[in-house]
Scaffold this motif. Structure first.
Motif, PDB file in Angstrom:
ATOM      1  N   GLN A   6       0.813  -1.215   0.000  1.00 24.21           N
ATOM      2  CA  GLN A   6       0.000   0.000   0.000  1.00 24.21           C
ATOM      3  C   GLN A   6       0.852   1.274   0.000  1.00 24.21           C
ATOM      4  OE1 GLN A   6      -3.280  -0.458  -0.273  1.00 24.21           O
ATOM      5  NE2 GLN A   6      -2.855  -2.661  -0.185  1.00 24.21           N
ATOM      6  N   ILE A   7       2.180   1.135   0.155  1.00 22.18           N
ATOM      7  CA  ILE A   7       3.033   2.319   0.264  1.00 22.18           C
ATOM      8  C   ILE A   7       2.994   3.185  -0.991  1.00 22.18           C
ATOM      9  CG2 ILE A   7       5.412   3.118   0.532  1.00 22.18           C
ATOM     10  CD1 ILE A   7       5.898   0.797   2.438  1.00 22.18           C
ATOM     11  N   PRO A   8       3.156   2.646  -2.191  1.00 24.19           N
ATOM     12  CA  PRO A   8       3.077   3.500  -3.385  1.00 24.19           C
ATOM     13  C   PRO A   8       1.755   4.258  -3.475  1.00 24.19           C
ATOM     14  CG  PRO A   8       3.995   1.363  -3.942  1.00 24.19           C
ATOM     15  CD  PRO A   8       3.483   1.254  -2.547  1.00 24.19           C
ATOM     16  N   MET A   9       0.667   3.557  -3.140  1.00 26.82           N
ATOM     17  CA  MET A   9      -0.643   4.201  -3.164  1.00 26.82           C
ATOM     18  C   MET A   9      -0.706   5.342  -2.153  1.00 26.82           C
ATOM     19  SD  MET A   9      -4.330   2.668  -1.991  1.00 26.82           S
ATOM     20  CE  MET A   9      -3.766   2.765  -0.272  1.00 26.82           C
ATOM     21  N   ALA A  10      -0.135   5.125  -0.940  1.00 23.43           N
ATOM     22  CA  ALA A  10      -0.152   6.153   0.098  1.00 23.43           C
ATOM     23  C   ALA A  10       0.638   7.383  -0.328  1.00 23.43           C
ATOM     24  CB  ALA A  10       0.415   5.586   1.401  1.00 23.43           C
ATOM     25  N   ASN A  41      -4.835   1.998   6.881  1.00 23.78           N
ATOM     26  CA  ASN A  41      -6.189   2.195   6.331  1.00 23.78           C
ATOM     27  C   ASN A  41      -7.259   1.528   7.191  1.00 23.78           C
ATOM     28  OD1 ASN A  41      -7.900   3.322   4.400  1.00 23.78           O
ATOM     29  ND2 ASN A  41      -7.933   1.437   3.170  1.00 23.78           N
ATOM     30  N   GLN A  42      -7.140   1.747   8.495  1.00 21.95           N
ATOM     31  CA  GLN A  42      -8.076   1.147   9.420  1.00 21.95           C
ATOM     32  C   GLN A  42      -9.453   1.819   9.328  1.00 21.95           C
ATOM     33  OE1 GLN A  42      -6.838  -1.725  10.157  1.00 21.95           O
ATOM     34  NE2 GLN A  42      -6.779  -1.625  12.383  1.00 21.95           N
ATOM     35  N   PRO A  43     -10.523   1.140   9.769  1.00 19.77           N
ATOM     36  CA  PRO A  43     -11.870   1.729   9.708  1.00 19.77           C
ATOM     37  C   PRO A  43     -11.967   3.086  10.405  1.00 19.77           C
ATOM     38  CG  PRO A  43     -12.005  -0.605  10.186  1.00 19.77           C
ATOM     39  CD  PRO A  43     -10.550  -0.256  10.230  1.00 19.77           C
ATOM     40  N   SER A  44     -11.248   3.250  11.540  1.00 18.77           N
ATOM     41  CA  SER A  44     -11.311   4.519  12.269  1.00 18.77           C
ATOM     42  C   SER A  44     -10.790   5.664  11.414  1.00 18.77           C
ATOM     43  CB  SER A  44     -10.502   4.421  13.562  1.00 18.77           C
ATOM     44  OG  SER A  44      -9.146   4.082  13.289  1.00 18.77           O
ATOM     45  N   TYR A  45      -9.767   5.408  10.597  1.00 19.80           N
ATOM     46  CA  TYR A  45      -9.210   6.443   9.715  1.00 19.80           C
ATOM     47  C   TYR A  45     -10.192   6.764   8.588  1.00 19.80           C
ATOM     48  CZ  TYR A  45      -6.445   8.311   5.829  1.00 19.80           C
ATOM     49  OH  TYR A  45      -5.999   9.048   4.771  1.00 19.80           O
ATOM     50  N   ARG A  46     -10.752   5.740   7.953  1.00 15.68           N
ATOM     51  CA  ARG A  46     -11.671   5.971   6.838  1.00 15.68           C
ATOM     52  C   ARG A  46     -12.928   6.700   7.297  1.00 15.68           C
ATOM     53  NH1 ARG A  46     -10.189   0.581   5.865  1.00 15.68           N
ATOM     54  NH2 ARG A  46     -12.217  -0.155   6.613  1.00 15.68           N
ATOM     55  N   GLU A  47     -13.420   6.335   8.478  1.00 15.25           N
ATOM     56  CA  GLU A  47     -14.636   6.964   8.994  1.00 15.25           C
ATOM     57  C   GLU A  47     -14.393   8.396   9.429  1.00 15.25           C
ATOM     58  OE1 GLU A  47     -15.728   4.378  12.122  1.00 15.25           O
ATOM     59  OE2 GLU A  47     -16.233   2.688  10.793  1.00 15.25           O
ATOM     60  N   ASP A  48     -13.158   8.689   9.894  1.00 20.16           N
ATOM     61  CA  ASP A  48     -12.868  10.007  10.450  1.00 20.16           C
ATOM     62  C   ASP A  48     -12.333  10.987   9.417  1.00 20.16           C
ATOM     63  OD1 ASP A  48     -12.941  11.536  12.835  1.00 20.16           O
ATOM     64  OD2 ASP A  48     -10.762  11.450  12.978  1.00 20.16           O
ATOM     65  N   LEU A  49     -12.013  10.514   8.204  1.00 21.40           N
ATOM     66  CA  LEU A  49     -11.386  11.365   7.197  1.00 21.40           C
ATOM     67  C   LEU A  49     -12.264  12.569   6.889  1.00 21.40           C
ATOM     68  CD1 LEU A  49      -8.891  11.511   5.409  1.00 21.40           C
ATOM     69  CD2 LEU A  49     -10.154  10.331   3.620  1.00 21.40           C
ATOM     70  N   GLY A  50     -11.658  13.755   7.058  1.00 19.26           N
ATOM     71  CA  GLY A  50     -12.376  14.996   6.815  1.00 19.26           C
ATOM     72  C   GLY A  50     -13.152  15.501   8.001  1.00 19.26           C
ATOM     73  N   GLU A  51     -13.207  14.702   9.080  1.00 23.91           N
ATOM     74  CA  GLU A  51     -13.977  15.099  10.259  1.00 23.91           C
ATOM     75  C   GLU A  51     -13.082  15.433  11.442  1.00 23.91           C
ATOM     76  OE1 GLU A  51     -17.137  15.553  10.044  1.00 23.91           O
ATOM     77  OE2 GLU A  51     -17.335  14.731   8.025  1.00 23.91           O
ATOM     78  N   GLY A  52     -12.072  14.580  11.701  1.00 20.67           N
ATOM     79  CA  GLY A  52     -11.153  14.816  12.803  1.00 20.67           C
ATOM     80  C   GLY A  52     -11.785  14.659  14.160  1.00 20.67           C
ATOM     81  N   GLU A  53     -12.852  13.828  14.255  1.00 16.26           N
ATOM     82  CA  GLU A  53     -13.558  13.708  15.521  1.00 16.26           C
ATOM     83  C   GLU A  53     -12.898  12.717  16.470  1.00 16.26           C
ATOM     84  OE1 GLU A  53     -17.551  12.760  14.534  1.00 16.26           O
ATOM     85  OE2 GLU A  53     -18.013  14.746  13.721  1.00 16.26           O
ATOM     86  N   ILE A  54     -12.223  11.720  15.927  1.00 16.55           N
ATOM     87  CA  ILE A  54     -11.577  10.727  16.785  1.00 16.55           C
ATOM     88  C   ILE A  54     -10.222  11.250  17.248  1.00 16.55           C
ATOM     89  CG2 ILE A  54     -10.386   9.509  14.928  1.00 16.55           C
ATOM     90  CD1 ILE A  54     -11.018   6.891  16.358  1.00 16.55           C
ATOM     91  N   GLY A  55      -9.776  10.833  18.409  1.00 20.34           N
ATOM     92  CA  GLY A  55      -8.483  11.281  18.896  1.00 20.34           C
ATOM     93  C   GLY A  55      -7.348  10.812  18.008  1.00 20.34           C
ATOM     94  N   GLY A  56      -6.343  11.668  17.817  1.00 18.83           N
ATOM     95  CA  GLY A  56      -5.228  11.327  16.942  1.00 18.83           C
ATOM     96  C   GLY A  56      -4.458  10.119  17.423  1.00 18.83           C
ATOM     97  N   VAL A  57      -4.335   9.961  18.745  1.00 21.80           N
ATOM     98  CA  VAL A  57      -3.627   8.799  19.293  1.00 21.80           C
ATOM     99  C   VAL A  57      -4.351   7.513  18.916  1.00 21.80           C
ATOM    100  CG1 VAL A  57      -2.953   7.619  21.415  1.00 21.80           C
ATOM    101  CG2 VAL A  57      -2.603  10.064  21.205  1.00 21.80           C
ATOM    102  N   ALA A  58      -5.690   7.579  18.886  1.00 23.51           N
ATOM    103  CA  ALA A  58      -6.474   6.394  18.556  1.00 23.51           C
ATOM    104  C   ALA A  58      -6.209   5.940  17.124  1.00 23.51           C
ATOM    105  CB  ALA A  58      -7.960   6.675  18.760  1.00 23.51           C
ATOM    106  N   LEU A  59      -6.022   6.887  16.208  1.00 24.97           N
ATOM    107  CA  LEU A  59      -5.726   6.528  14.820  1.00 24.97           C
ATOM    108  C   LEU A  59      -4.396   5.790  14.737  1.00 24.97           C
ATOM    109  CD1 LEU A  59      -6.771   9.697  12.750  1.00 24.97           C
ATOM    110  CD2 LEU A  59      -8.021   7.565  13.045  1.00 24.97           C
ATOM    111  N   ALA A  60      -3.374   6.320  15.418  1.00 24.41           N
ATOM    112  CA  ALA A  60      -2.066   5.668  15.421  1.00 24.41           C
ATOM    113  C   ALA A  60      -2.141   4.309  16.114  1.00 24.41           C
ATOM    114  CB  ALA A  60      -1.035   6.553  16.107  1.00 24.41           C
ATOM    115  N   SER A  61      -2.891   4.247  17.206  1.00 18.88           N
ATOM    116  CA  SER A  61      -3.025   2.992  17.951  1.00 18.88           C
ATOM    117  C   SER A  61      -3.683   1.921  17.086  1.00 18.88           C
ATOM    118  CB  SER A  61      -3.841   3.227  19.224  1.00 18.88           C
ATOM    119  OG  SER A  61      -3.956   2.046  19.981  1.00 18.88           O
ATOM    120  N   ASP A  62      -4.724   2.303  16.356  1.00 22.83           N
ATOM    121  CA  ASP A  62      -5.394   1.341  15.475  1.00 22.83           C
ATOM    122  C   ASP A  62      -4.451   0.869  14.372  1.00 22.83           C
ATOM    123  OD1 ASP A  62      -7.662   1.544  16.948  1.00 22.83           O
ATOM    124  OD2 ASP A  62      -8.775   2.788  15.533  1.00 22.83           O
TER     125      ASP A  62
END
Length: 510
Positions: free
Chosen positions: A277-281, A363-384
């Motif tokens: 997934q790195i080239p895509m990212a 590309n965890q669900p928390s990232y896809r769901e939060d994209l453009g919103e920023g409602e979830i904590g940033g640590v949670a995205l990294a943790s997932d």
């Protein structure tokens, strides 16, 4: 280092509620002044971010992109190629770099990046890197001046940083104006050193350890757990800070590299597992930087989000890092400028980028769901994202976050101590009183939230940027003269020659 309030399931105490209700209007007013917004199109951002990025751009142009031309010089200096044991100062170039990095590398590199990617999409990463590259030159300027105008007392203790070069910069103003500006800077650093760097980092550490040990149902979920942990944590802090910068440097020159290596290796594991997934990212990062989809403000919006996260993470232009760098052993002030420019590169270009790539490729669900919103904590995205390595891996992230917070705390205590000594004198009893005060506030930080007090401290920190950048503009010619002489001596092979004109004890303010 950003202040990022973490969600907690712990109830607030009546003391928290009383302080917050009294302090809320004060903190809200002060924050609105310091973070006064500028609106471009559909997006608003703090003017202080524009002030920091503009300064970084001006310095980059004025010094001829020295952060790129002088990168090899930086690496030579930090490994001690031109150093001598007899050079005046307290710590080595590497220890100065590690001490300063310990004050910036922290939750801003994890939670802050998560918020940036969630709000601005992958493209925010590109602009975060650009801002970090520009900020390298700001660190080059402020840390050179921090050494050039330092003082070394009869005990060999260094007193440097903005408290020394700002009075020189503001000489052209009246004495009262110069004193007020420098005094405000010192008060702001002191406030943040005790509250943002002390209380809040202790609070973050307890919150992370508590979560990692089972939360409210774990052994740290009891009513007295915060107090007991706070006392234990304060003792650890006290053991380090009582020895001053030399003791802090001995801890950070081991802790910071260990933390950085662990975190980067963790990111590499995620990237390795998801290597397809790195080239895509990378493609998403470049595409999102110039053609963002569904992000408020379009290109300008995603650019500002990236710039803001970078400015709030590496602190280039705040002046704080110049305090740690001023203690370095050197006879050539500009040498530490070359070392300091590595900070934003490590902090933002390397570590922040690794975090962003890790979140995007996982590309965890928390990232896809939060994209453009920023409602979830940033640590949670990294943790997932780290959970793709193993289900238990986020627990290691919690430990890393706690260590990040601890290193930030001890470094900001030193910054606050320098401000304290500027305001109240350098007496041993005075300095010891401050160190004890910090330990008390560490305990308080583990049992209280005081969110508005932290908001006030964050605003105080960035008030420093307005004063510091102005001083840097006034002293740019001094740094340029030093830079030209140093590079010429390096080319001639006379950098370590004791007869070199500039190879003398540091300059004192008149």
């Amino acid at each position: 280092m950003d202040i990022l309030l973490l969600a907690s399931d712990a109830p607030t105490s009546p003391v928290d509620d009383a302080i917050n209700s009294w302090f809320t209007p004060i903190a809200t007013w002060f924050s609105s002044v310091i973070f006064v917004p500028v609106t471009i199109g559909e997006i608003s951002f703090p003017f202080v971010v524009f002030w920091l990025i503009l300064g970084a751009l001006i310095f980059t142009l004025y010094f001829g992109f020295i952060q790129f031309r002088g990168f090899k010089v930086s690496l030579d200096v930090v490994r001690g190629k031109y150093s001598k044991p007899t050079d005046p100062g307290e710590i080595t170039h590497f220890q100065a770099l590690a001490s300063a990095l310990s004050g910036t590398v922290g939750l801003g590199n994890i939670a802050g990046v998560g918020v940036a990617v969630a709000l601005g999409g992958p493209g925010a990463t590109f602009w975060m890197i650009i801002a970090g590259l520009l900020g390298m030159c700001t660190k080059f300027v402020e840390c050179t001046l921090g050494v050039k105008y330092r003082e070394i007392d009869e005990n060999g203790v260094v007193h440097g940083g903005p408290f020394k070069y700002l009075p020189v910069a503001f000489r052209r103003f009246s004495k009262p104006v110069a004193a007020i500006l420098t005094g405000l800077f010192a008060v702001a650093i002191l406030i943040f050193g005790v509250v943002g760097g002390g209380m809040f980092q202790a609070n973050q550490t307890f919150a992370q350890v508590r979560t990692a040990t089972g939360g409210a149902d774990g052994f740290l979920g009891g009513a007295w757990a915060g107090l007991i942990f706070g006392i234990f944590f304060a003792l650890l802090v006290g053991l380090v800070i009582l020895g001053g910068i030399r003791s802090i440097a001995k801890v950070t020159d081991k802790l910071v590299p260990a933390m950085a290596i662990f975190y980067v290796v963790s990111c590499l594991l995620v990237l390795g597992i998801n290597f397809q997934q790195i080239p895509m990212a990378i493609g998403e990062i470049f595409e999102g930087a110039f053609n963002p989809q569904g992000i408020a403000g379009g290109i300008v919006g995603v650019m500002i989000i990236g710039f803001q996260r970078s400015a709030f993470s590496n602190e280039a232009g705040i002046g704080s890092a110049a305090i740690a760098h001023s203690a370095v052993k050197t006879r050539r002030p500009i040498s530490e400028g070359f070392v300091a420019l590595l900070e934003p590169f490590i902090d933002t270009v390397v570590i922040c980028t690794m975090t962003a790539l890790t979140i995007i490729v996982a590309n965890q669900p928390s990232y896809r769901e939060d994209l453009g919103e920023g409602e979830i904590g940033g640590v949670a995205l990294a943790s997932d994202a780290f959970s793709t390595v193993a289900s238990w891996y986020p627990a290691l992230l919690a430990v890393a976050v706690a260590l990040f917070a601890f290193s930030t705390l001890i470094t900001w205590t030193y910054y606050g101590e320098r401000a304290w000594s500027y305001l109240f004198g350098r007496g041993r009893a005075t300095i010891m009183a401050f160190r004890v005060l910090v330990c008390v506030f560490v305990v308080i930080g583990c049992v209280a939230s005081f969110s508005k007090v932290v908001e006030f401290a964050d605003a105080a920190l960035f008030m420093c940027a307005f004063i510091n950048i102005l001083g840097l503009y006034l002293l740019m010619p001094v740094v340029k003269k030093e830079m030209k002489k140093y590079l010429a001596d390096r080319k001639a092979g006379t950098l370590t020659d004791p007869d070199t004109k500039d190879a003398v004890p540091v300059e004192q303010p008149a």
